[in-house]
Design a protein around this motif. Structure first.
Motif, PDB file in Angstrom:
ATOM      1  N   TYR A   1      44.951  -6.849   3.911  1.00 23.34           N
ATOM      2  CA  TYR A   1      43.891  -8.218   4.824  1.00 23.34           C
ATOM      3  C   TYR A   1      42.538  -7.024   5.616  1.00 23.34           C
ATOM      4  O   TYR A   1      42.155  -7.408   6.228  1.00 23.34           O
ATOM      5  N   ALA A   2      43.151  -5.371   5.620  1.00 22.00           N
ATOM      6  CA  ALA A   2      42.688  -4.765   5.820  1.00 22.00           C
ATOM      7  C   ALA A   2      41.294  -4.956   5.612  1.00 22.00           C
ATOM      8  O   ALA A   2      40.113  -4.674   5.900  1.00 22.00           O
ATOM      9  N   LEU A   3      41.010  -4.665   4.144  1.00 24.09           N
ATOM     10  CA  LEU A   3      40.360  -4.662   3.217  1.00 24.09           C
ATOM     11  C   LEU A   3      39.130  -5.387   3.355  1.00 24.09           C
ATOM     12  O   LEU A   3      37.675  -5.601   2.844  1.00 24.09           O
ATOM     13  N   ALA A   4      39.944  -6.506   3.768  1.00 28.71           N
ATOM     14  CA  ALA A   4      39.357  -7.928   3.160  1.00 28.71           C
ATOM     15  C   ALA A   4      38.171  -8.076   4.839  1.00 28.71           C
ATOM     16  O   ALA A   4      38.018  -9.089   5.231  1.00 28.71           O
ATOM     17  N   HIS A   5      38.680  -7.228   5.649  1.00 32.36           N
ATOM     18  CA  HIS A   5      38.528  -6.723   7.212  1.00 32.36           C
ATOM     19  C   HIS A   5      37.434  -5.564   7.476  1.00 32.36           C
ATOM     20  O   HIS A   5      37.860  -5.282   8.164  1.00 32.36           O
ATOM     21  N   PRO A   6      36.380  -5.100   6.815  1.00 34.86           N
ATOM     22  CA  PRO A   6      36.362  -3.752   6.815  1.00 34.86           C
ATOM     23  C   PRO A   6      35.602  -3.238   8.158  1.00 34.86           C
ATOM     24  O   PRO A   6      36.299  -2.176   8.323  1.00 34.86           O
ATOM     25  N   TYR A   7      35.633  -4.511   9.530  1.00 34.90           N
ATOM     26  CA  TYR A   7      34.865  -3.585  10.386  1.00 34.90           C
ATOM     27  C   TYR A   7      36.476  -3.171  11.558  1.00 34.90           C
ATOM     28  O   TYR A   7      36.944  -2.361  12.743  1.00 34.90           O
ATOM     29  N   LEU A   8      37.660  -3.498  10.613  1.00 33.73           N
ATOM     30  CA  LEU A   8      38.676  -3.083  11.159  1.00 33.73           C
ATOM     31  C   LEU A   8      39.684  -1.058  10.580  1.00 33.73           C
ATOM     32  O   LEU A   8      39.675  -0.590  10.578  1.00 33.73           O
ATOM     33  N   LEU A   9      38.617  -0.577   9.385  1.00 25.17           N
ATOM     34  CA  LEU A   9      38.094   0.642   9.109  1.00 25.17           C
ATOM     35  C   LEU A   9      37.443   0.964   9.659  1.00 25.17           C
ATOM     36  O   LEU A   9      36.805   1.054   9.769  1.00 25.17           O
ATOM     37  N   GLU A  10      38.190   2.577   9.385  1.00 25.90           N
ATOM     38  CA  GLU A  10      37.666   3.635   9.692  1.00 25.90           C
ATOM     39  C   GLU A  10      35.774   3.773   9.300  1.00 25.90           C
ATOM     40  O   GLU A  10      35.871   3.259   8.062  1.00 25.90           O
ATOM     41  N   PRO A  11      34.853   3.992   9.779  1.00 25.81           N
ATOM     42  CA  PRO A  11      33.647   3.969   9.959  1.00 25.81           C
ATOM     43  C   PRO A  11      33.173   4.390   8.255  1.00 25.81           C
ATOM     44  O   PRO A  11      32.447   4.578   7.554  1.00 25.81           O
ATOM     45  N   THR A  12      34.127   5.388   8.136  1.00 21.47           N
ATOM     46  CA  THR A  12      34.114   6.887   6.875  1.00 21.47           C
ATOM     47  C   THR A  12      34.140   6.266   5.371  1.00 21.47           C
ATOM     48  O   THR A  12      34.269   7.204   5.163  1.00 21.47           O
ATOM     49  N   VAL A  13      35.020   5.190   5.880  1.00 21.37           N
ATOM     50  CA  VAL A  13      35.969   4.897   4.450  1.00 21.37           C
ATOM     51  C   VAL A  13      35.153   4.322   3.533  1.00 21.37           C
ATOM     52  O   VAL A  13      33.960   2.675   4.416  1.00 21.37           O
ATOM     53  N   ASP A  14      34.858   4.216   3.217  1.00 27.65           N
ATOM     54  CA  ASP A  14      34.351   3.634   1.642  1.00 27.65           C
ATOM     55  C   ASP A  14      34.679   2.439   0.778  1.00 27.65           C
ATOM     56  O   ASP A  14      35.544   2.660   0.489  1.00 27.65           O
ATOM     57  N   VAL A  15      33.864   1.742   1.417  1.00 34.19           N
ATOM     58  CA  VAL A  15      34.685   0.100   1.603  1.00 34.19           C
ATOM     59  C   VAL A  15      35.225  -0.027  -0.120  1.00 34.19           C
ATOM     60  O   VAL A  15      36.173  -1.284  -0.469  1.00 34.19           O
ATOM     61  N   ASP A  16      34.340  -0.229  -0.666  1.00 31.12           N
ATOM     62  CA  ASP A  16      34.549  -0.257  -2.312  1.00 31.12           C
ATOM     63  C   ASP A  16      35.310   0.554  -3.285  1.00 31.12           C
ATOM     64  O   ASP A  16      36.656  -0.088  -3.513  1.00 31.12           O
ATOM     65  N   ALA A  17      35.300   1.368  -2.597  1.00 31.58           N
ATOM     66  CA  ALA A  17      35.989   2.281  -3.365  1.00 31.58           C
ATOM     67  C   ALA A  17      37.523   1.960  -3.249  1.00 31.58           C
ATOM     68  O   ALA A  17      38.629   2.004  -3.753  1.00 31.58           O
ATOM     69  N   ALA A  18      37.933   1.810  -1.557  1.00 30.87           N
ATOM     70  CA  ALA A  18      39.326   1.215  -1.292  1.00 30.87           C
ATOM     71  C   ALA A  18      39.688   0.050  -1.996  1.00 30.87           C
ATOM     72  O   ALA A  18      40.845  -0.330  -2.049  1.00 30.87           O
ATOM     73  N   ARG A  19      38.693  -0.951  -1.793  1.00 27.70           N
ATOM     74  CA  ARG A  19      39.111  -2.108  -2.598  1.00 27.70           C
ATOM     75  C   ARG A  19      39.685  -1.541  -3.899  1.00 27.70           C
ATOM     76  O   ARG A  19      40.269  -2.481  -4.323  1.00 27.70           O
ATOM     77  N   ARG A  20      38.691  -0.774  -4.251  1.00 27.36           N
ATOM     78  CA  ARG A  20      39.808  -1.002  -6.069  1.00 27.36           C
ATOM     79  C   ARG A  20      41.064  -0.318  -5.976  1.00 27.36           C
ATOM     80  O   ARG A  20      41.983  -0.275  -7.194  1.00 27.36           O
ATOM     81  N   THR A  21      41.218   0.128  -4.339  1.00 30.52           N
ATOM     82  CA  THR A  21      43.160   0.991  -4.787  1.00 30.52           C
ATOM     83  C   THR A  21      44.088  -0.527  -4.623  1.00 30.52           C
ATOM     84  O   THR A  21      45.043  -0.227  -5.069  1.00 30.52           O
TER      85      THR A  21
END
Lengths: 223, 223, 223, 223
Positions: free
Chosen positions: B151-171
């Motif tokens: 859910y957090a990965l699907a709503h990246p405005y919830l994540l820290e701005p410094t997070v690389d969302v694509d890399a995070a999604r690969r986890t």
């Protein structure tokens, strides 16, 4: 921004700053975290003969139903507490005492949960009494939440300076409406125990997604 | 950096800031700290006749094995929770509800631990049922962790701005793989109880040293 | 402002800064939050025959009276602890040990509460002994609070630099007076158990609204 | 000041900053606060006939002795934990796992305390076994504290940059000496149970006033 508000303190009993509110919420969080976790003590390991464990565990479903309901009920009370204290910047003795009363009643929920788990399937009046006690506890929690939120709204120098007090006051009737639901659930408990438990679960899930107070950033959003 | 993210909030239900995330993790930490400590209540003082204490204490080894395993299992769940919320900057109602469900299932672990301690050495189906319940609880925890992180990965405005969302999604696939292990342990529980318990311990130790999510400082490190 | 104070440390054992005081109060808050919540374990679910639940629950009123009293008693001890540590900026080993002794006695309150709930309605000496034990525990808590506050006042380099030490010292006799009330309640316990319990409740409510220490912002306000 | 230290991280597993250390200590504080408070569950309300309560409460003195000793023992472990993590700025997975093992053993102390309270006055081997188990638990806690502190000292990039690493390393032998005391107490437990319990109490009080680690402000003060 604070000085004009502080000078409006009629009783002179204003004793804390925002840092003090932080310690009050930290203590409240601790109490609520322990209370919600003590619910697990109501799940009992049955002592059964060979081959009977699966059946007996399934027969214990009232314990699981009561556990799930109460976990969400206390969880929503935590969210609610949280919502109120996000806009409360200062705490006086009256507010601290109301908060202590609130915790005192919430902490009894593992007891009323255990009562429901024990008597849910009893025919006759015992099950209804157990469920009515459960509903009455949530009703009293609602009353104290209403008193606490009403007290803060009536003493705006306790609120964050960014809060739109008029918008915040318009949320109070919805608080009172929530308490009326719990009053109605006492009556339902005496009519049908399982329906009352299911309604408690439904109300908790509803309030998980429905906000009752204002946010300090955008007070009008909740009006 | 936040404004463009916030404008991407489609539901308008975004209610909290980083300070709110802090209170959510503090409450979760409290619940997990109480749950992990309540495991000691499963260690029972035996009442024995003269000269029998050492023998009886040794005979209670299933309690100790269940205690050690569950302490590490909950400990790793805490680390995991911790890893996710290091990169979550904001919390909406959906995430808060998923977190409450997660805690609700983790808090039952002292119960399933007690079940395993009681029935581990029982021949026949009872021990297997107890161990399968234990594995099923960890499996459901894995499912909810996957849903929460997804859910957090699907709503990246919830994540820290410094997070690389694509890399995070690969986890995320590795998260799902972890859950598949717990599904497999349900089957193993029905085949061999002691092997299943040993595998739970091994998986907990493995995850203690293996990271599942990204770090806010160096998102690509975990990909 | 700190250097002149620090040079006044005669024992050289001053080991902590304000951040350390924060961790001491956080630990104390945690202990007090668990102790106050464990009071619910004294509320027992009765096992009764058909139609007897309401009656039996009402008969358990000594448990509820003891619960309410002890919840407020521990709550007021938390407020009191809180008031002291708002003006304590540094903690040395002696103060840390006194704080540990204080928590050690407060944590026994769920035990003395359970004792009172069990024996409140017993005729004869048992009820009086139970109530006297309860009063003695609160008396010892008062003694240790007095020692802790007295120690801090005698070592002003431990206090916040903004505290008016002379004004703060004038609050100490009122602390001692509070402890004398608890000594008197031991005697009352041996005369009339119910009056003693009611007085404990009244004293707790009184102290909820009556401040015993100074505030760091306005030390003279409490004199 | 951090960059040169960070480049010395050989394993690349360094995952946290000071804020992360804060959450680790907060979780550890929570676990220790619950464990120390659960000790009260070992104080049992006796069920006695008319006029027997005072006598029976006095007869329960082994419970009170075990309670007081264990409260101080866990309290000193908290202070010790506290002292170490004041100079630890970063946490890697190995340190986090050692900390989890440490908590796992400390949390069993309410169990070994209950064992001692139950068997302290039993003649024969049972009392000695109970006391030896108690001493063995404290010994293992000492071993893990030594491993944890030794690991941090061997990886100075985990420490606060202001720490004098050489001075800090000179404190390690005193840590090991403390553990040797607990090893000796296992032997004493098998010789004289009451002497062993009294020595545990004396050691706890001694360590309450005796510092084992360095302070980040003045590392040489502890050498």
């Amino acid at each position: 921004v604070a000085p004009p508000n502080r000078s409006a303190d009629p009783s002179g009993s204003l004793v804390r700053q925002t840092a003090e509110t932080a310690r009050l919420t930290a203590f409240s969080d601790g109490v609520l975290a322990v209370a919600i976790t003590l619910l697990v003590l109501d799940l009992k390991v049955p002592r059964v003969g060979a081959g009977r464990l699966a059946h007996t565990l399934l027969e214990q479903w009232p314990s699981y139903a009561a556990y799930v309901t109460s976990f969400l009920v206390i969880g929503i009370m935590w969210i609610n507490h949280h919502s109120i204290f996000r806009v409360v910047a200062r705490v006086d003795r009256q507010l601290m005492f109301l908060n202590l009363l609130l915790l005192m009643v919430i902490v009894t929920i593992p007891f009323s949960t255990s009562l429901v788990a024990e008597y849910l399937l009893h025919s006759g009046i015992n099950g209804k009494i157990a469920m009515a006690v459960y509903s009455a506890v949530t009703f009293v929690v609602g009353l104290i939440f209403g008193a606490l939120w009403g007290y803060a709204l009536a003493h705006p120098y306790l609120l964050e300076p960014t809060v739109d007090v008029d918008a915040a006051r318009r949320t109070w009737p919805r608080f009172a409406a929530g308490t009326a639901i719990y009053a109605a659930l006492i009556v339902v408990s005496l009519l049908n125990v399982l329906v009352a438990l299911a309604l408690h679960l439904a109300v908790a899930v509803y309030y998980a997604f429905e906000r009752l107070t204002v946010s300090p950033q955008a007070p009008e959003a909740a009006s």
